[in-house]
Design a protein around this motif. Structure first.
Motif, short mmCIF file in Angstrom:
data_model
loop_
_atom_site.label_atom_id
_atom_site.label_comp_id
_atom_site.label_asym_id
_atom_site.label_seq_id
_atom_site.Cartn_x
_atom_site.Cartn_y
_atom_site.Cartn_z
N TRP A 192 -6.05 -28.04 3.81
CA TRP A 192 -6.16 -27.06 2.18
C TRP A 192 -4.61 -27.05 1.66
O TRP A 192 -4.94 -26.35 0.49
CB TRP A 192 -6.61 -25.98 2.67
CG TRP A 192 -7.39 -25.81 3.17
CD1 TRP A 192 -8.27 -25.31 4.54
CD2 TRP A 192 -8.76 -26.30 2.73
NE1 TRP A 192 -9.57 -26.21 4.79
CE2 TRP A 192 -10.15 -26.11 3.57
CE3 TRP A 192 -9.62 -26.08 1.39
CZ2 TRP A 192 -11.71 -26.55 3.84
CZ3 TRP A 192 -10.80 -26.56 1.13
CH2 TRP A 192 -11.65 -26.50 2.16
N TYR A 215 -12.38 -30.67 -2.65
CA TYR A 215 -13.94 -30.04 -2.07
C TYR A 215 -14.44 -29.33 -4.08
O TYR A 215 -15.45 -28.60 -4.08
CB TYR A 215 -12.64 -29.34 -1.43
CG TYR A 215 -13.75 -27.54 -0.78
CD1 TYR A 215 -14.93 -27.29 -0.37
CD2 TYR A 215 -13.34 -26.14 -2.05
CE1 TYR A 215 -15.16 -26.33 -0.18
CE2 TYR A 215 -13.85 -25.42 -1.93
CZ TYR A 215 -15.16 -24.85 -0.94
OH TYR A 215 -15.88 -24.23 -0.72
N ARG A 240 -25.26 -23.04 -2.77
CA ARG A 240 -24.27 -22.64 -2.89
C ARG A 240 -23.79 -21.50 -4.11
O ARG A 240 -23.65 -20.31 -4.11
CB ARG A 240 -22.70 -23.36 -2.69
CG ARG A 240 -21.26 -22.84 -2.89
CD ARG A 240 -20.44 -23.83 -3.14
NE ARG A 240 -18.61 -23.03 -3.74
CZ ARG A 240 -18.05 -23.43 -4.37
NH1 ARG A 240 -18.27 -23.48 -5.97
NH2 ARG A 240 -17.35 -22.99 -4.42
N GLY A 286 -9.15 -15.76 1.69
CA GLY A 286 -9.40 -16.93 1.63
C GLY A 286 -10.55 -17.79 0.15
O GLY A 286 -11.76 -18.33 0.41
N CYS A 287 -10.10 -17.03 -0.51
CA CYS A 287 -10.68 -17.03 -1.83
C CYS A 287 -10.87 -18.44 -2.56
O CYS A 287 -11.24 -18.33 -3.25
CB CYS A 287 -9.38 -16.05 -2.91
SG CYS A 287 -7.95 -16.68 -3.43
N GLY A 288 -9.23 -19.03 -1.99
CA GLY A 288 -9.50 -21.23 -3.12
C GLY A 288 -9.54 -20.64 -4.02
O GLY A 288 -8.73 -19.79 -4.23
N ASP A 289 -10.27 -21.36 -4.76
CA ASP A 289 -9.70 -21.60 -6.74
C ASP A 289 -9.99 -20.14 -7.01
O ASP A 289 -10.59 -20.38 -7.98
CB ASP A 289 -10.84 -22.55 -6.93
CG ASP A 289 -11.74 -22.53 -7.43
OD1 ASP A 289 -12.56 -21.52 -6.46
OD2 ASP A 289 -12.31 -23.56 -7.59
N ILE A 332 -15.48 -16.92 -6.74
CA ILE A 332 -16.50 -16.06 -6.91
C ILE A 332 -15.87 -14.62 -7.18
O ILE A 332 -16.87 -13.54 -7.88
CB ILE A 332 -16.43 -15.70 -4.70
CG1 ILE A 332 -17.39 -17.58 -4.75
CG2 ILE A 332 -18.00 -15.20 -4.83
CD1 ILE A 332 -17.74 -16.87 -3.59
N ASP A 362 -5.44 -16.23 0.60
CA ASP A 362 -5.29 -17.49 0.75
C ASP A 362 -4.13 -18.90 1.61
O ASP A 362 -3.21 -17.70 0.80
CB ASP A 362 -6.49 -18.03 -0.30
CG ASP A 362 -6.73 -19.43 0.15
OD1 ASP A 362 -8.13 -19.26 0.43
OD2 ASP A 362 -6.04 -20.53 0.69
N ALA A 363 -3.98 -19.35 2.45
CA ALA A 363 -3.20 -19.73 3.58
C ALA A 363 -2.82 -21.02 2.34
O ALA A 363 -1.68 -21.63 2.91
CB ALA A 363 -3.77 -20.58 4.71
N MET A 387 -4.21 -23.70 -3.63
CA MET A 387 -6.26 -23.17 -3.89
C MET A 387 -5.77 -21.88 -4.42
O MET A 387 -6.79 -21.94 -5.86
CB MET A 387 -7.05 -22.88 -2.80
CG MET A 387 -7.07 -24.01 -1.83
SD MET A 387 -9.02 -24.29 -3.18
CE MET A 387 -9.84 -24.74 -1.99
N TYR A 400 -0.92 -15.82 2.20
CA TYR A 400 -1.45 -15.64 3.68
C TYR A 400 -2.67 -15.99 4.07
O TYR A 400 -3.90 -16.24 3.79
CB TYR A 400 -2.05 -14.26 3.64
CG TYR A 400 -0.85 -12.77 3.54
CD1 TYR A 400 0.62 -12.76 3.97
CD2 TYR A 400 -1.30 -11.68 4.34
CE1 TYR A 400 0.84 -11.94 3.37
CE2 TYR A 400 -1.18 -10.52 3.78
CZ TYR A 400 0.61 -10.56 3.51
OH TYR A 400 1.36 -8.79 4.48
N LEU A 404 -11.95 -19.46 12.26
CA LEU A 404 -11.68 -18.76 12.98
C LEU A 404 -12.46 -18.76 14.53
O LEU A 404 -13.39 -18.68 14.17
CB LEU A 404 -10.65 -17.20 12.60
CG LEU A 404 -10.97 -16.55 11.58
CD1 LEU A 404 -10.65 -15.16 11.16
CD2 LEU A 404 -9.16 -17.64 11.35
N GLU A 420 -10.57 -27.58 13.07
CA GLU A 420 -10.32 -26.62 11.95
C GLU A 420 -11.50 -26.05 11.78
O GLU A 420 -11.54 -24.72 11.68
CB GLU A 420 -10.14 -27.48 10.64
CG GLU A 420 -9.54 -25.85 9.55
CD GLU A 420 -9.31 -26.55 8.28
OE1 GLU A 420 -9.42 -25.84 7.46
OE2 GLU A 420 -8.55 -27.56 8.40
#
Ligand SMILES: C[S@@+](CC[C@H](N)C(=O)[O-])C[C@H]1O[C@@H](n2cnc3c(N)ncnc32)[C@H](O)[C@@H]1O
Length: 241
Positions: free
Chosen positions: A9, A18, A29, A56-59, A62, A79-80, A84, A102, A129, A204
């Motif tokens: 990512w 993505y 979705r 894990g908000c991505g862009d 939501i 988000d890691a 993103m 994070y 996870l 992953e």
């Protein structure tokens, strides 16, 4: 920060792939997001003055939907992937939002801010996870929610058998192809047929069974735990505190 060696990512091209294709490669979705919003609005009819955590908000799409419905809330996005988070900052410009670069593991290990949030949600991220980490995460979320708060998770879940997986992967492929055909891309039908097996073979992805996760949410203390929608492997489940 612990990231799996397969973490992709941070790769700009993968992130573009993505975000450009998410509405086609993730089954229903937009409907899942719509149902999440319906549950949030049912639970918090005024939907204002709330602290909302997007894991894990991505862009941040939501959170953006919630912001468009009701802007008077504070958003916390984790988000890691820096790539993103950059996109999330653009999508939520104007919102009262805080961003944390994070991993979930960083978040789990961070100092617990008891009763900070009214809503915690996540979409298509927690399956990264393993079950032990999911359990730690659910427990952390429970502690950081206020009483009356809500946790919702949109995520792929592990089928109960190999045969069931075959059926659900076929459902996934036919939904993607139907969506491509309906949106005027008949020539692209079949383009994403390998996605279910790529998803399965990617280390992953560590989906757990829906049943195990519902049971674990109950053990962590959540009430009214339920699955609100499921189509193939894609589900929306959660509970209240
Ligand atoms: C499929 S995207 C979903 C993004 C967004 N929630 C959505 O629904 O469009 C998965 C996201 O999870 C993040 N992610 C993956 N593993 C993670 C981890 N261990 N900790 C935090 N974020 C992670 C990725 O960076 C990516 O933004």
């Amino acid at each position: 920060m612990k990231k799996d060696e397969t973490f992709k990512w941070d790769d700009k091209k993968f992130v573009e792939f993505y975000t450009d294709s998410a509405n086609v490669i993730i089954l229903e979705r937009l409907r899942l997001i719509k149902i999440l919003l319906e549950i949030v609005e049912f639970h918090f009819p005024s939907l204002s003055g709330l602290n909302i955590l997007d894991l894990g908000c991505g862009d941040g799409i939501i959170s953006r939907h919630i912001y468009d419905t009701s802007p008077d809330n504070s958003f916390f996005l984790v988000d890691a992937s820096e790539e993103m988070l950059k996109k999330a900052k653009t999508n939520l410009s104007g919102a009262n939002a805080t961003y944390s670069h994070y991993t979930f593991q960083d978040y789990i290990a961070s100092r617990t801010e008891y009763s900070k949030y009214n809503i915690v949600f996540s979409a298509n991220a927690i399956h990264h996870l393993d079950f032990v980490e999911k359990t730690e995460l659910f427990s952390k979320i429970y502690n950081e929610l206020q009483f009356g708060g809500l946790f919702l998770n949109i995520d792929p879940v592990h089928p109960n058998s190999a045969y069931s997986e075959e059926i659900q992967f076929e459902i996934w492929r036919s939904w993607m192809n139907e969506t491509l055909a309906k949106s005027g891309h008949k020539d692209a039908v079949g383009k994403y047929d390998t996605i279910p097996s790529v998803y399965k073979n990617n280390l992953e992805n560590k989906p757990s069974s829906l049943w195990d996760q519902l049971e674990m949410l109950g053990k962590c203390g959540f009430r009214d735990v339920d699955c609100f929608y499921k189509y193939g492997i894609f589900s929306l489940f959660g509970g209240a505190k």
